[in-house]
Design a protein around this motif. Structure first.
Motif, PDB file in Angstrom:
ATOM      1  N   UNK A  55      -8.861  -4.915  -6.036  1.00 26.53           N
ATOM      2  CA  UNK A  55      -8.380  -4.537  -7.174  1.00 26.53           C
ATOM      3  C   UNK A  55      -8.061  -5.716  -8.009  1.00 26.53           C
ATOM      4  N   UNK A  56      -7.990  -5.612  -9.680  1.00 27.42           N
ATOM      5  CA  UNK A  56      -7.004  -6.461 -10.190  1.00 27.42           C
ATOM      6  C   UNK A  56      -5.772  -7.209  -9.474  1.00 27.42           C
ATOM      7  N   UNK A  57      -5.240  -6.318  -8.945  1.00 27.60           N
ATOM      8  CA  UNK A  57      -3.508  -6.831  -8.559  1.00 27.60           C
ATOM      9  C   UNK A  57      -3.751  -6.928  -6.364  1.00 27.60           C
ATOM     10  N   UNK A  58      -4.772  -7.603  -6.811  1.00 29.23           N
ATOM     11  CA  UNK A  58      -5.305  -8.267  -4.971  1.00 29.23           C
ATOM     12  C   UNK A  58      -4.922  -6.149  -3.746  1.00 29.23           C
ATOM     13  N   UNK A  59      -5.284  -5.318  -4.496  1.00 30.40           N
ATOM     14  CA  UNK A  59      -5.393  -4.014  -3.807  1.00 30.40           C
ATOM     15  C   UNK A  59      -6.536  -3.800  -2.921  1.00 30.40           C
ATOM     16  N   UNK A  60      -6.780  -3.544  -1.751  1.00 28.35           N
ATOM     17  CA  UNK A  60      -7.906  -2.719  -1.317  1.00 28.35           C
ATOM     18  C   UNK A  60      -7.583  -1.122  -1.594  1.00 28.35           C
ATOM     19  N   UNK A  61      -8.727  -0.449  -1.876  1.00 29.84           N
ATOM     20  CA  UNK A  61      -8.135   0.791  -2.141  1.00 29.84           C
ATOM     21  C   UNK A  61      -7.636   1.589  -1.212  1.00 29.84           C
ATOM     22  N   UNK A  62      -8.084   1.345   0.498  1.00 25.15           N
ATOM     23  CA  UNK A  62      -7.400   2.017   1.410  1.00 25.15           C
ATOM     24  C   UNK A  62      -5.788   1.211   1.830  1.00 25.15           C
ATOM     25  N   UNK A  63      -5.907   0.732   1.276  1.00 22.58           N
ATOM     26  CA  UNK A  63      -4.362   0.695   1.773  1.00 22.58           C
ATOM     27  C   UNK A  63      -3.414   1.067   0.707  1.00 22.58           C
ATOM     28  N   UNK A  64      -3.889   2.018  -0.567  1.00 15.34           N
ATOM     29  CA  UNK A  64      -2.702   2.496  -1.060  1.00 15.34           C
ATOM     30  C   UNK A  64      -2.883   4.182  -0.869  1.00 15.34           C
ATOM     31  N   UNK A  65      -1.669   4.461  -0.781  1.00 15.61           N
ATOM     32  CA  UNK A  65      -1.294   5.950  -0.714  1.00 15.61           C
ATOM     33  C   UNK A  65      -2.180   7.116  -0.682  1.00 15.61           C
ATOM     34  N   UNK A  66      -2.911   6.839  -2.222  1.00 20.10           N
ATOM     35  CA  UNK A  66      -3.313   7.375  -2.695  1.00 20.10           C
ATOM     36  C   UNK A  66      -4.974   7.431  -2.321  1.00 20.10           C
ATOM     37  N   UNK A  67      -5.318   7.284  -1.596  1.00 14.95           N
ATOM     38  CA  UNK A  67      -6.600   6.961  -0.757  1.00 14.95           C
ATOM     39  C   UNK A  67      -7.231   7.944  -0.323  1.00 14.95           C
TER      40      UNK A  67
END
Length: 302
Positions: A152-164
């Motif tokens: 994303x625009x912050x440099x994170x992939x969806x699977x890196x996020x706790x909300x995935x």
């Protein structure tokens, strides 16, 4: 009782694998021993340095988890991942260049219709991606599944996020080429981003005064029957990290000239939400066989 000097010791260890039943394993282990022993001799490795190396590898293993693979990250920043890729794709014959899969591929993605916006609810500059899949003779390949994913625009992939687990996938999907070998989708413009530096591999990169950045890119996995699976990135021309990608993944053939557009409508005929970017790319597939990769544990370079 044998007493080995530094040369005899190497040959004794190599010989200890002589009875290995698997010929490939036998070859790999003998060559690994020779290379490791030669490194120790050439560098005059001290006990202190050896202990630090053991500690580094121990902490690398301890940093691994079901959502993080620090050893893949180590392979990436040492250029081993790209070297393995290069050795296994020596003859391209005009086919699109390959690069590393990255750790954020999660397996086959949800099929979506061409033109779908895979960035709904995600902040960022809008982008339209328009691609063509052909064989080496330029003939279009229809009905080919293509997995896409990016940060994303912050440099994170969806699977890196706790909300995935709750929110589900974002900025990833599978498309199928139409009768003319084309597919397209809406998304946001990806940005350059750092690899994780909160572990031993990050310590190594920073100790070497290397930056931890990857240039902006979109991942593609093109898997057509009768052709070698193509695993690659498409990078954005002008990114300041193209010449110094921390994982050495950039190739000239994979850089796209992404245009800033002000047209009122995008190529799919639907309204554009203000200024937008256009990425175009043609994938040329090489005849052959192969299985699509299995997802790796998330965490290395991406």
């Amino acid at each position: 009782m044998p007493q080995f000097d530094e040369t005899e010791l190497t040959e004794a260890v190599v010989a200890s694998f002589d009875e290995t039943p698997d010929p490939r394993l036998k070859h790999l282990m003998r060559e690994l021993v020779r290379s490791l022993h030669d490194y120790v001799r050439r560098t005059g490795l001290t006990f202190e340095e050896w202990q630090k190396a053991i500690d580094f590898l121990t902490r690398t293993g301890q940093k691994c988890s079901p959502s993080r693979q620090e050893f893949i990250l180590l392979s990436d920043v040492l250029g081993v991942s790209m070297l393995v890729d290069a050795v296994n794709h020596r003859e391209r014959d005009g086919a699109t260049q390959t690069t590393v899969l990255g750790p954020f591929y999660v397996g086959e993605h949800k099929p979506m219709p061409n033109g779908t916006d895979i960035s709904e609810g995600v902040e960022g500059e809008r982008m339209y991606v328009q691609c063509h899949v052909v064989d080496l003779g330029g003939q279009p390949l229809a009905g080919v599944p293509v997995d896409v994913w990016h940060a994303d625009d912050d440099g994170f992939y969806d699977s890196q996020k706790p909300s995935y687990a709750e929110a589900g996938p974002s900025l990833r999907a599978q498309f199928v080429t139409d009768a003319e070998g084309r597919f397209a989708f809406r998304t946001i413009l990806p940005c350059s981003y750092p690899i994780p530096i909160d572990g031993p591999v990050g310590e190594l990169v920073l100790a070497a005064h290397r930056h931890p950045m990857r240039p902006a890119h979109v991942h593609f996995l093109v898997n057509a029957p009768g052709f070698e699976p193509l695993i690659t990135h498409v990078f954005i021309e002008g990114d300041k990290y193209l010449e110094s990608d921390v994982v050495f993944g950039v190739k000239d053939d994979l850089i796209s000239s992404v245009e800033l557009r002000n047209d009122a409508v995008m190529p799919d005929g639907r309204d554009a939400p203000g200024p937008w970017h256009l990425m175009t790319y043609e994938f040329r597939l090489k005849p052959g066989r192969g299985a699509a990769p299995r997802p790796m544990m998330a965490a290395a370079a991406g």
